[in-house]
Design a protein around this motif. Structure first.
Motif, PDB file in Angstrom:
ATOM      1  N   GLN A  40       0.874  -1.170   0.000  1.00  0.00           N
ATOM      2  CA  GLN A  40       0.000   0.000   0.000  1.00  0.00           C
ATOM      3  C   GLN A  40       0.909   1.217   0.000  1.00  0.00           C
ATOM      4  O   GLN A  40       1.269   1.742   1.041  1.00  0.00           O
ATOM      5  CB  GLN A  40      -0.935  -0.026   1.214  1.00  0.00           C
ATOM      6  N   LYS A  64       2.988  -1.657  10.944  1.00  0.00           N
ATOM      7  CA  LYS A  64       2.179  -0.868  11.863  1.00  0.00           C
ATOM      8  C   LYS A  64       2.504   0.622  11.855  1.00  0.00           C
ATOM      9  O   LYS A  64       1.994   1.351  12.677  1.00  0.00           O
ATOM     10  CB  LYS A  64       2.339  -1.420  13.276  1.00  0.00           C
ATOM     11  N   ASP A  65       3.310   1.072  10.915  1.00  0.00           N
ATOM     12  CA  ASP A  65       3.721   2.472  10.926  1.00  0.00           C
ATOM     13  C   ASP A  65       2.588   3.420  10.545  1.00  0.00           C
ATOM     14  O   ASP A  65       2.546   4.554  10.993  1.00  0.00           O
ATOM     15  CB  ASP A  65       4.923   2.670   9.996  1.00  0.00           C
ATOM     16  N   ILE A  66       1.686   2.947   9.708  1.00  0.00           N
ATOM     17  CA  ILE A  66       0.461   3.691   9.366  1.00  0.00           C
ATOM     18  C   ILE A  66      -0.664   2.667   9.269  1.00  0.00           C
ATOM     19  O   ILE A  66      -0.427   1.470   9.191  1.00  0.00           O
ATOM     20  CB  ILE A  66       0.579   4.494   8.043  1.00  0.00           C
ATOM     21  N   ASP A  67      -1.907   3.171   9.268  1.00  0.00           N
ATOM     22  CA  ASP A  67      -3.041   2.256   9.176  1.00  0.00           C
ATOM     23  C   ASP A  67      -3.027   1.504   7.847  1.00  0.00           C
ATOM     24  O   ASP A  67      -2.744   2.075   6.800  1.00  0.00           O
ATOM     25  CB  ASP A  67      -4.366   3.020   9.293  1.00  0.00           C
ATOM     26  N   ILE A  68      -3.350   0.229   7.929  1.00  0.00           N
ATOM     27  CA  ILE A  68      -3.488  -0.609   6.740  1.00  0.00           C
ATOM     28  C   ILE A  68      -4.925  -0.499   6.263  1.00  0.00           C
ATOM     29  O   ILE A  68      -5.859  -0.671   7.045  1.00  0.00           O
ATOM     30  CB  ILE A  68      -3.136  -2.083   7.082  1.00  0.00           C
ATOM     31  N   LYS A  69      -5.095  -0.215   4.991  1.00  0.00           N
ATOM     32  CA  LYS A  69      -6.444  -0.119   4.422  1.00  0.00           C
ATOM     33  C   LYS A  69      -7.082  -1.511   4.362  1.00  0.00           C
ATOM     34  O   LYS A  69      -6.411  -2.499   4.084  1.00  0.00           O
ATOM     35  CB  LYS A  69      -6.391   0.472   3.012  1.00  0.00           C
ATOM     36  N   ASN A  70      -8.372  -1.573   4.622  1.00  0.00           N
ATOM     37  CA  ASN A  70      -9.160  -2.809   4.535  1.00  0.00           C
ATOM     38  C   ASN A  70      -8.661  -3.896   5.484  1.00  0.00           C
ATOM     39  O   ASN A  70      -8.728  -5.078   5.172  1.00  0.00           O
ATOM     40  CB  ASN A  70      -9.171  -3.355   3.100  1.00  0.00           C
ATOM     41  N   SER A  71      -8.182  -3.492   6.650  1.00  0.00           N
ATOM     42  CA  SER A  71      -7.621  -4.478   7.577  1.00  0.00           C
ATOM     43  C   SER A  71      -8.678  -5.415   8.159  1.00  0.00           C
ATOM     44  O   SER A  71      -8.336  -6.474   8.681  1.00  0.00           O
ATOM     45  CB  SER A  71      -6.842  -3.788   8.700  1.00  0.00           C
ATOM     46  N   GLU A  72      -9.946  -5.060   8.033  1.00  0.00           N
ATOM     47  CA  GLU A  72     -11.007  -5.953   8.525  1.00  0.00           C
ATOM     48  C   GLU A  72     -10.998  -7.296   7.800  1.00  0.00           C
ATOM     49  O   GLU A  72     -11.525  -8.288   8.292  1.00  0.00           O
ATOM     50  CB  GLU A  72     -12.390  -5.285   8.403  1.00  0.00           C
ATOM     51  N   ARG A  81       2.075  -7.785  13.972  1.00  0.00           N
ATOM     52  CA  ARG A  81       2.284  -6.390  13.558  1.00  0.00           C
ATOM     53  C   ARG A  81       3.736  -6.018  13.837  1.00  0.00           C
ATOM     54  O   ARG A  81       4.220  -6.186  14.952  1.00  0.00           O
ATOM     55  CB  ARG A  81       1.347  -5.453  14.313  1.00  0.00           C
TER      56      ARG A  81
END
Length: 107
Positions: A40, A64-72, A81
């Motif tokens: 990403q 874990k440095d930034i939010d991962i998109k679609n992590s659900e 992480r």
């Protein structure tokens, strides 16, 4: 055979995202594991993980440095992480820890 999926991302979305992806992939393959890595980065999501790859995965690695998109997508999976720099510099050690965890889980 152990199956790993990973998503790498860094705040700038450039070099470290791809360096982490390569390091994770190489370290997993060195153990004889299969590995799929989604990045990403600054140009968006590349090599997006399929639902079947996620379903088949024994472990999910997320930076874990930034939010991962679609992590659900990874709910219910074993998630590790790590920081992008750890992925780049210590991928083999991360795989060793995963290996030890999986060995305990199946013992």
């Amino acid at each position: 055979m152990t199956r790993i999926v990973a998503v790498t991302a860094c705040p700038s979305g450039v070099a470290h995202t791809y360096m982490a992806a390569e390091a994770i992939d190489s370290a997993a393959k060195a153990k004889g594991w299969t590995c799929d890595v989604e990045t990403q980065g600054s140009i968006g999501i590349e090599n997006e993980l399929s639902a079947s790859a996620i379903e088949a995965a024994d472990v999910v690695i997320l930076t874990k440095d930034i939010d991962i998109k679609n992590s659900e997508r990874f709910e219910g999976k074993t998630i590790v992480r790590i920081g992008v720099s750890d992925a780049v510099k210590r991928a083999a050690a991360v795989m060793d820890k995963i290996d030890a965890h999986l060995a305990k889980a199946t013992a």
